[in-house]
Each structure stands twice: as structure tokens, then as C-alpha cells.
Scaffold this active site. Structure first.
Site, PDB file in Angstrom:
ATOM      1  N   GLU A  73       0.807  -1.240   0.000  1.00 56.84           N
ATOM      2  CA  GLU A  73       0.000   0.000   0.000  1.00 56.84           C
ATOM      3  C   GLU A  73       0.839   1.288   0.000  1.00 56.84           C
ATOM      4  O   GLU A  73       0.575   2.213   0.764  1.00 56.84           O
ATOM      5  CB  GLU A  73      -0.962  -0.018   1.190  1.00 56.84           C
ATOM      6  CG  GLU A  73      -1.857  -1.258   1.200  1.00 56.84           C
ATOM      7  CD  GLU A  73      -2.861  -1.287   2.346  1.00 56.84           C
ATOM      8  OE1 GLU A  73      -2.775  -0.437   3.245  1.00 56.84           O
ATOM      9  OE2 GLU A  73      -3.719  -2.182   2.339  1.00 56.84           O
ATOM     10  N   GLU A  75      -5.791 -11.056  -1.441  1.00 57.25           N
ATOM     11  CA  GLU A  75      -6.688 -10.884  -0.283  1.00 57.25           C
ATOM     12  C   GLU A  75      -8.145 -10.837  -0.739  1.00 57.25           C
ATOM     13  O   GLU A  75      -8.931 -10.002  -0.297  1.00 57.25           O
ATOM     14  CB  GLU A  75      -6.331  -9.579   0.464  1.00 57.25           C
ATOM     15  CG  GLU A  75      -4.879  -9.506   0.892  1.00 57.25           C
ATOM     16  CD  GLU A  75      -4.517  -8.223   1.629  1.00 57.25           C
ATOM     17  OE1 GLU A  75      -5.418  -7.489   2.070  1.00 57.25           O
ATOM     18  OE2 GLU A  75      -3.309  -7.949   1.740  1.00 57.25           O
TER      19      GLU A  75
END
Ligand code: XIL
Length: 394
Positions: A209, A314
Site C-alpha cells: 500500500e 486478499e
């Protein structure tokens, strides 16, 4: 063999009717303790179950074996439950620790401030791997490979690691000190992994991220202390210490939104060109706002533009809060996604893993949105049959 094929056909027939009507099969009502699936009831002597439950279906990992690994996240609470353990062993050939390998779980503050040499500003963070045994032993003992998750992130990372002498009251440490800290962090982790669990890990999210939602690099403490080339620096360090069988991944969310995707690709290109990036991790926390086509196009684009493997890392798909039959909508989404991913793979696109962020709704980090394949009591949702059916399709 005949039994397996017949069972598969039974499951598929049931799956199609369930997906079509969007209903979950009759099962236990929500209870806190997951119950084992009821045994199929058979009338008269027959070697085939008349109502295939989860235990009769093939595992996802086998259904998708020709295409990609299928994974899930795990945590110690999940592994305490026998039914969950059996479901994981049957269905997945890749697991990721949901939380226990994140910086805040690994970096030991007390040991760092009491035992490390602070004369140079403190270049050595002391690590503790004691919380990992349950998850890593489970994977190793059951022959399941692992994804490492994650080293460099702006969340679940202690703030004190950015300061001189690891003292939050002092100023930020210099670029040189921070790079040495990263060097030691990666070196110690990979040495420990190689010494204790050789060949268990095959991929690692080195950074997570780092792209902001404004499409420029996130202004994290990593960025502020090391500088704008910090990602290039840390991937070079990871390459220096990672065993050759561990592939180095970058991982991010909202990664299928085209502007952010473009920004991520531009950010990663120099790292890929330097030979220090092996893969792109697409988190794929999805909802109706993300079209399946956007996701599929992104898999292709990351793989082709960067020349690396793609993992979906994910995966979950939020149930709609407005649809009349949200389970059916979700199931159709999962089905279209898995069919599309199989087609991409058949077309030569380098996707090698699809990891779900769990399997039972009530243990999901997004549990309000019921984004996974099983109800709390482990009864399968339409989405479970959708993934099964896509896996069985020719
Ligand atoms: C989540 C876990 O699932 C939660 O248990 C925890 O409280 C917060 O982190 N992106 C990631 C994952 O890379 O590590 C996050 O996992 C979900 C978002």
C-alpha cells in the site's frame, strides 16, 4: 474415479440450482461454534451421496491445479478449530498469516531498546518470531506453502522505529540509519526463515500500500525518512537477502482502478527493470463498484507491463446491501471472476495464485459485508458453489 466424477456432477447440479435461485442449502442456523456438515442421507443402497455436502466436493486447490494456487489467510484462532483446519487442508495450497508477520507483531520493542547498540543511532531492531509457530508449523506439517505478509507498510507498524535511538521523543532517524535498520530487519527475518522453515515461503509482500489514493506515493514515515526512492532501495535490500526460491512482491488495494493502476505501474517499473520485482499482489477487496472486467484487465496489464507474475492476495467480495438476492449477486460475481481468471491463464497471462482473505463470513475483517464463501456454521453459501462450479467447468 467413477465415484469422484459422479460426485462432481452431483455437486455441479446442486451448485447450478443454488446459484440460479441464490439460496443457501438447508443447514444449521447461525451458531457460534461451527458444526460439521451433516452426513448426506441416502435412501436405499447407493454408493453415491444424494446430497453432496462440503466433504464430498473436490478441494479448490485440486480443481484449479492446472491454473493457479488457491490460498486463504489464517490466524491462530482459526487453527484452534478442527473443522476449519480440515477445510483449509482440503481446499488450499497457499496460506498467508492474517496479522502475525506484520511489523508490529515481529519487531520487539523491549528487546530493541534494552539490548541493541544505540551508539550509531540504533540500526538494529530486535525481532521476535515466537508468535508464528502455530501458523508456520501448521502450514509446514500439512505441506502448504506460504506467502510472507508484510515488511514495509504504513499500518500495523510501530511509530518508534522511525526515531533516533528508537525513542519517540527524539527526532526522526536519518536515511542512512533507516536503510541500515531495513537491511538488518530483512537479513534477520530471511535468515531465521531459512534456518527454521526452509522452502516454506515462496513469495513475500516486501511492501504494501505505498501508492496513495491520490495516485502519488503515500506520504508515509518510510517515504519521509528514507526519501522518494525508498521502494527501490528496499527491494534491492530484499533481493540481497531473500532465498532464491522466495519471490518478491509489491501489494496494494484499489489496484484495479485505472488511474491508481497506472500510477502503481509507473512506480514499480524501475524496480522491475532493476530485476528486483518478481510479482504484483492485487489485494482484490471487491464490491459491485469494481467490475469483473476491470479486475481481469488489471491482471493482464500488471503482468504484461511489468513483466512479472500476478497474485490475487486478499480476495473478498462484499455482498450488496441493496440487491433483492445479495447472495446470488455475489455468487455470480465470484463465478464470472474465476471463469475469467481461468481464461486469462489459458491465454498465457502469468497469474499464479488466488488467495481469499478467509473463508467463513464471521471471521472476515469485513464481516458486516458477508464477503466470503461460508456461513458462520460452515454451511456453504451460493458463492462457495459458484467457485466450485467455475473450477469444474471445462
Ligand atoms: C487486516 C486484517 O484482516 C485484520 O485482522 C487487521 O485488523 C487489519 O488488517 N490490507 C492488507 C491486510 O494488506 O493486511 C489487511 O488485513 C487488510 C487490508
Amino acid at each position: 474415479m467413477r465415484k469422484r466424477i459422479l460426485a462432481a456432477v452431483c455437486v455441479m447440479t446442486l451448485a447450478m440450482s443454488l446459484v440460479a435461485c441464490g439460496k443457501k442449502p438447508a443447514g444449521n442456523a447461525d451458531t457460534t461454534t461451527p458444526a460439521a456438515t451433516e452426513a448426506p442421507t441416502a435412501e436405499g443402497p447407493t454408493e453415491e451421496p444424494t446430497l453432496p455436502g462440503i466433504e464430498d466436493a473436490e478441494g479448490f486447490k485440486d480443481l484449479y491445479a492446472d491454473y493457479f494456487k488457491i490460498g486463504t489467510c489464517i490466524n491462530p484462532a482459526m487453527l484452534k478449530n478442527l473443522n476449519y483446519r480440515q477445510f483449509i487442508i482440503k481446499n488450499y495450497n497457499s496460506v498467508t498469516c492474517e496479522n502475525n508477520m506484520k511489523p508490529e507483531s515481529i519487531i520487539d520493542r523491549v528487546a530493541t531498546v534494552t539490548t541493541s547498540d544505540l551508539s550509531d543511532g540504533g540500526t538494529h531492531m530486535v525481532l521476535s518470531f515466537k508468535n508464528l509457530a502455530t501458523e508456520l508449523d501448521f502450514a509446514r506439517d500439512n505441506g502448504i506453502q506460504m506467502r510472507g505478509h508484510t515488511f514495509i507498510w504504513h499500518e500495523q507498524t510501530p511509530e518508534w522505529i522511525f526515531h533516533v535511538n528508537f525513542n519517540p521523543d527524539k527526532e526522526f532517524a536519518s536515511r542512512e540509519v533507516m536503510l541500515k535498520r531495513v537491511d538488518n530487519y530483512f537479513k534477520d527475518t530471511f535468515e531465521w526463515v531459512e534456518a527454521n522453515y526452509p522452502n516454506l515461503f515462496y513469495a513475500w509482500d516486501i511492501a504494501n500500500e505505498c501508492m496513495g489514493d491520490n495516485n502519488s506515493m503515500r506520504d508515509s514515515l518510510w517515504y519521509q525518512t528514507i526519501g522518494e526512492d525508498y521502494l527501490e532501495q528496499i527491494f534491492a535490500i530484499a533481493r540481497k537477502y531473500a532465498p532464491s526460491y522466495i519471490k518478491l512482491f509489491y501489494n496494494d488495494y484499489n489496484e484495479s482502478v485505472s488511474a491508481k493502476r497506472g500510477a502503481i505501474i509507473r512506480m514499480l517499473k524501475p524496480i522491475a527493470d532493476a530485476g528486483n520485482l518478481d510479482g504484483m499482489g492485487m489485494q482484490c477487496h471487491l464490491s459491485g463498484a469494481n467490475t469483473v472486467m476491470d479486475v481481469l484487465n488489471s491482471v493482464r496489464k500488471y503482468s504484461e507491463d511489468l513483466g512479472v507474475e500476478v497474485h490475487i492476495t486478499e480476495l473478498d467480495v462484499k455482498q450488496s446491501s441493496t440487491a433483492t438476492d445479495p447472495e446470488a449477486v455475489q455468487a455470480n460475481y465470484y463465478k464470472a471472476l474465476f471463469n475469467g481468471l481461468k481464461n486469462l491463464k489459458a491465454d498465457g497471462v502469468n497469474i499464479t495464485n488466488v488467495t481469499f482473505w478467509g473463508f467463513v463470513d464471521n471471521l472476515s475483517w469485513l464481516k458486516e459485508d458477508k464477503p466470503l464463501l461460508l456461513n458462520r456454521d460452515m454451511s456453504p453459501k451460493a458463492a462457495y458453489y459458484a467457485v466450485l462450479e467455475a473450477g469444474m467447468a471445462e
